[in-house]
Design a protein around this motif. Structure first.
Motif, PDB file in Angstrom:
ATOM      1  N   ASN A 171       0.856  -1.186   0.000  1.00 35.14           N
ATOM      2  CA  ASN A 171       0.000   0.000   0.000  1.00 35.14           C
ATOM      3  C   ASN A 171       0.895   1.241   0.000  1.00 35.14           C
ATOM      4  O   ASN A 171       1.485   1.597   1.016  1.00 35.14           O
ATOM      5  N   PHE A 172       0.979   1.898  -1.142  1.00 30.78           N
ATOM      6  CA  PHE A 172       1.835   3.071  -1.264  1.00 30.78           C
ATOM      7  C   PHE A 172       1.200   4.308  -0.626  1.00 30.78           C
ATOM      8  O   PHE A 172       1.881   5.319  -0.444  1.00 30.78           O
ATOM      9  N   SER A 173      -0.082   4.223  -0.308  1.00 25.38           N
ATOM     10  CA  SER A 173      -0.797   5.367   0.280  1.00 25.38           C
ATOM     11  C   SER A 173      -1.045   5.205   1.773  1.00 25.38           C
ATOM     12  O   SER A 173      -1.790   5.991   2.361  1.00 25.38           O
ATOM     13  N   ALA A 174      -0.434   4.186   2.375  1.00 25.72           N
ATOM     14  CA  ALA A 174      -0.712   3.920   3.790  1.00 25.72           C
ATOM     15  C   ALA A 174      -0.222   5.049   4.692  1.00 25.72           C
ATOM     16  O   ALA A 174      -0.804   5.318   5.741  1.00 25.72           O
ATOM     17  N   HIS A 175       0.849   5.730   4.288  1.00 28.68           N
ATOM     18  CA  HIS A 175       1.417   6.805   5.087  1.00 28.68           C
ATOM     19  C   HIS A 175       1.428   8.094   4.270  1.00 28.68           C
ATOM     20  O   HIS A 175       1.497   8.076   3.033  1.00 28.68           O
ATOM     21  N   SER A 176       1.405   9.196   4.969  1.00 29.01           N
ATOM     22  CA  SER A 176       1.321  10.496   4.294  1.00 29.01           C
ATOM     23  C   SER A 176       2.639  10.915   3.663  1.00 29.01           C
ATOM     24  O   SER A 176       2.662  11.745   2.759  1.00 29.01           O
ATOM     25  N   THR A 177       3.754  10.354   4.131  1.00 31.46           N
ATOM     26  CA  THR A 177       5.060  10.701   3.570  1.00 31.46           C
ATOM     27  C   THR A 177       5.788   9.439   3.119  1.00 31.46           C
ATOM     28  O   THR A 177       5.555   8.348   3.642  1.00 31.46           O
ATOM     29  N   ARG A 178       6.683   9.609   2.145  1.00 30.18           N
ATOM     30  CA  ARG A 178       7.501   8.499   1.658  1.00 30.18           C
ATOM     31  C   ARG A 178       8.910   8.986   1.362  1.00 30.18           C
ATOM     32  O   ARG A 178       9.126  10.183   1.122  1.00 30.18           O
ATOM     33  N   ARG A 179       9.853   8.069   1.377  1.00 26.81           N
ATOM     34  CA  ARG A 179      11.240   8.410   1.082  1.00 26.81           C
ATOM     35  C   ARG A 179      11.583   7.987  -0.338  1.00 26.81           C
ATOM     36  O   ARG A 179      11.330   6.840  -0.735  1.00 26.81           O
ATOM     37  N   LEU A 180      12.169   8.900  -1.063  1.00 31.51           N
ATOM     38  CA  LEU A 180      12.651   8.595  -2.414  1.00 31.51           C
ATOM     39  C   LEU A 180      14.119   8.178  -2.331  1.00 31.51           C
ATOM     40  O   LEU A 180      14.951   8.896  -1.764  1.00 31.51           O
ATOM     41  N   ASP A 181      14.439   7.023  -2.868  1.00 27.96           N
ATOM     42  CA  ASP A 181      15.812   6.526  -2.905  1.00 27.96           C
ATOM     43  C   ASP A 181      16.291   6.513  -4.353  1.00 27.96           C
ATOM     44  O   ASP A 181      15.705   5.828  -5.201  1.00 27.96           O
ATOM     45  N   LEU A 182      17.352   7.253  -4.622  1.00 28.99           N
ATOM     46  CA  LEU A 182      17.921   7.306  -5.962  1.00 28.99           C
ATOM     47  C   LEU A 182      19.416   7.005  -5.908  1.00 28.99           C
ATOM     48  O   LEU A 182      20.091   7.354  -4.938  1.00 28.99           O
ATOM     49  N   THR A 183      19.907   6.361  -6.962  1.00 30.37           N
ATOM     50  CA  THR A 183      21.347   6.157  -7.134  1.00 30.37           C
ATOM     51  C   THR A 183      21.783   6.974  -8.339  1.00 30.37           C
ATOM     52  O   THR A 183      21.275   6.778  -9.448  1.00 30.37           O
ATOM     53  N   ILE A 184      22.703   7.908  -8.123  1.00 33.26           N
ATOM     54  CA  ILE A 184      23.178   8.793  -9.182  1.00 33.26           C
ATOM     55  C   ILE A 184      24.686   8.621  -9.290  1.00 33.26           C
ATOM     56  O   ILE A 184      25.417   8.793  -8.303  1.00 33.26           O
ATOM     57  N   ALA A 214      15.455  14.807   7.610  1.00 35.94           N
ATOM     58  CA  ALA A 214      16.324  15.512   6.671  1.00 35.94           C
ATOM     59  C   ALA A 214      16.789  14.560   5.565  1.00 35.94           C
ATOM     60  O   ALA A 214      16.886  13.347   5.751  1.00 35.94           O
ATOM     61  N   TYR A 215      17.072  15.136   4.403  1.00 36.39           N
ATOM     62  CA  TYR A 215      17.566  14.320   3.295  1.00 36.39           C
ATOM     63  C   TYR A 215      19.010  13.907   3.557  1.00 36.39           C
ATOM     64  O   TYR A 215      19.701  14.480   4.419  1.00 36.39           O
ATOM     65  N   ALA A 216      19.469  12.936   2.800  1.00 38.10           N
ATOM     66  CA  ALA A 216      20.842  12.443   2.944  1.00 38.10           C
ATOM     67  C   ALA A 216      21.437  12.213   1.563  1.00 38.10           C
ATOM     68  O   ALA A 216      20.759  11.718   0.652  1.00 38.10           O
ATOM     69  N   ILE A 217      22.708  12.603   1.420  1.00 39.00           N
ATOM     70  CA  ILE A 217      23.456  12.373   0.179  1.00 39.00           C
ATOM     71  C   ILE A 217      24.818  11.813   0.581  1.00 39.00           C
ATOM     72  O   ILE A 217      25.551  12.447   1.338  1.00 39.00           O
ATOM     73  N   PHE A 218      25.180  10.643   0.078  1.00 36.46           N
ATOM     74  CA  PHE A 218      26.461  10.041   0.451  1.00 36.46           C
ATOM     75  C   PHE A 218      26.920   9.099  -0.663  1.00 36.46           C
ATOM     76  O   PHE A 218      26.118   8.600  -1.460  1.00 36.46           O
ATOM     77  N   VAL A 219      28.256   8.904  -0.702  1.00 36.58           N
ATOM     78  CA  VAL A 219      28.828   7.972  -1.674  1.00 36.58           C
ATOM     79  C   VAL A 219      28.538   6.548  -1.201  1.00 36.58           C
ATOM     80  O   VAL A 219      28.892   6.164  -0.083  1.00 36.58           O
ATOM     81  N   SER A 226      31.596   4.176 -12.518  1.00 35.99           N
ATOM     82  CA  SER A 226      31.128   5.424 -11.907  1.00 35.99           C
ATOM     83  C   SER A 226      31.315   5.399 -10.408  1.00 35.99           C
ATOM     84  O   SER A 226      31.475   4.343  -9.791  1.00 35.99           O
ATOM     85  N   VAL A 227      31.307   6.603  -9.850  1.00 31.06           N
ATOM     86  CA  VAL A 227      31.213   6.779  -8.400  1.00 31.06           C
ATOM     87  C   VAL A 227      29.735   7.035  -8.100  1.00 31.06           C
ATOM     88  O   VAL A 227      29.163   8.016  -8.571  1.00 31.06           O
ATOM     89  N   ASN A 228      29.125   6.155  -7.341  1.00 32.95           N
ATOM     90  CA  ASN A 228      27.677   6.219  -7.140  1.00 32.95           C
ATOM     91  C   ASN A 228      27.316   6.929  -5.836  1.00 32.95           C
ATOM     92  O   ASN A 228      27.854   6.605  -4.763  1.00 32.95           O
ATOM     93  N   PHE A 229      26.407   7.874  -5.960  1.00 35.90           N
ATOM     94  CA  PHE A 229      25.821   8.547  -4.804  1.00 35.90           C
ATOM     95  C   PHE A 229      24.447   7.944  -4.507  1.00 35.90           C
ATOM     96  O   PHE A 229      23.698   7.604  -5.428  1.00 35.90           O
ATOM     97  N   SER A 230      24.120   7.829  -3.230  1.00 32.37           N
ATOM     98  CA  SER A 230      22.753   7.514  -2.816  1.00 32.37           C
ATOM     99  C   SER A 230      22.096   8.799  -2.339  1.00 32.37           C
ATOM    100  O   SER A 230      22.646   9.499  -1.483  1.00 32.37           O
ATOM    101  N   VAL A 231      20.962   9.116  -2.913  1.00 32.05           N
ATOM    102  CA  VAL A 231      20.196  10.306  -2.542  1.00 32.05           C
ATOM    103  C   VAL A 231      18.882   9.845  -1.921  1.00 32.05           C
ATOM    104  O   VAL A 231      18.125   9.105  -2.550  1.00 32.05           O
ATOM    105  N   ARG A 232      18.654  10.283  -0.684  1.00 31.22           N
ATOM    106  CA  ARG A 232      17.438   9.897   0.032  1.00 31.22           C
ATOM    107  C   ARG A 232      16.741  11.154   0.537  1.00 31.22           C
ATOM    108  O   ARG A 232      17.306  11.896   1.344  1.00 31.22           O
TER     109      ARG A 232
END
Length: 275
Positions: A171-184, A214-219, A226-232
């Motif tokens: 259920n993607f709508s169960a909570h009012s907020t969600r975290r986006l996880d991206l690899t760049i 708070a958001y997080a950005i780390f290698v 590539s050098v991959n970053f995780s963006v949350r």
């Protein structure tokens, strides 16, 4: 005179039995009408509670009708038993009929039972975006035998409730907020600090990004190319899909403008010449 006396004697013998039967009949009638009234009120209250819980109106009405029918059958058996009618045979007939119907409608009964569980447990509700039974979409309506989804491309998917309950429910709508996880990923000759600062600037300027958490950005990885970053980043659930698209677009434009390379898989081929 003797005959009249005999009739009176016989009448006096039957009087207690008639009185007892009359009382039983009156009590049976009272059980029937009072029980029927109580069953109607309970079924009405149940329907109102289901509607307040945002259950589909058709489902609430059908569930309350079934509840009323079950209570009414029990009331009739109680009234007949009070009057003196042997109800064992009725129960046996109902049991045999129920067994026959159950064997003939195993799949439908499984869907029905699963529909009841969905209504009671409420793993999702109308309007939620879910992934159930291998399908993804917005819940259009919930019925006792089927669940209706509307996909992102506006298709209608009808799922048997048994397949919904037998599979994992996301259920993607169960909570009012969600975290986006991206690899760049960035190229190895790019400046890691510069890339991190550029992504921080993009997130800080977007009002959809929540401050808490708070958001997080780390290698996260030194990959092959590539050098991959995780963006949350945390956003409201309703903003997630559009925010992901906008973020990827902004990262590409920003990296291009500042000379930060985004690599793609490459292969070096070495040719050797033999004499």
């Amino acid at each position: 005179m003797d005959e009249l006396t005999n009739l009176l004697d016989e009448g006096s013998q039957w009087l207690p039995w008639l009185t007892e039967k009359g009382v039983s009949i009156i009590v049976g009638i009272l059980i029937f009408f009072i029980g029927k009234m109580i069953a109607g009120r309970i079924s009405g209250w149940t329907e109102k509670r289901l509607l307040k819980s945002k259950v589909d109106k058709a489902v609430a009405g059908f569930a309350s009708s079934i509840l009323y029918a079950l209570m009414f059958a029990g009331i009739v058996l109680m009234a007949l038993g009070q009057i003196g009618v042997e109800t064992t045979s009725f129960i046996a007939i109902l049991g045999a009929a129920g067994l026959a119907v159950g064997l003939a409608l195993q799949g439908s009964l499984s869907n029905f039972a699963s529909g009841v569980l969905i209504i009671l447990l409420r793993p999702f509700k109308t309007g939620d975006f879910v992934e159930v039974g291998g399908q993804m979409g917005t819940v259009d309506r919930i019925e006792l035998f089927h669940t209706y989804l509307k996909t992102l491309d506006n298709r209608s998917v009808i799922l048997p409730n048994s397949s919904v309950m037998d599979d994992a429910i996301i259920n993607f709508s169960a909570h009012s907020t969600r975290r986006l996880d991206l690899t760049i990923g960035i190229s190895y000759d790019a400046d890691i600090r510069q890339a991190r600062d550029l992504m921080k600037g993009i997130l800080d300027s977007d009002e959809r990004v929540l401050k808490d958490p708070a958001y997080a950005i780390f290698v996260s990885e030194l990959a092959d190319s590539s050098v991959n970053f995780s963006v949350r980043a945390w956003v409201n659930s309703s903003d997630l899909l559009q925010f992901k698209s906008d973020l990827l677009e902004k990262v590409k434009y920003t990296f291009d403008e500042n000379g930060v390379g985004i690599p793609y898989p490459q292969m070096d081929v070495h040719l050797s010449k033999e004499d």
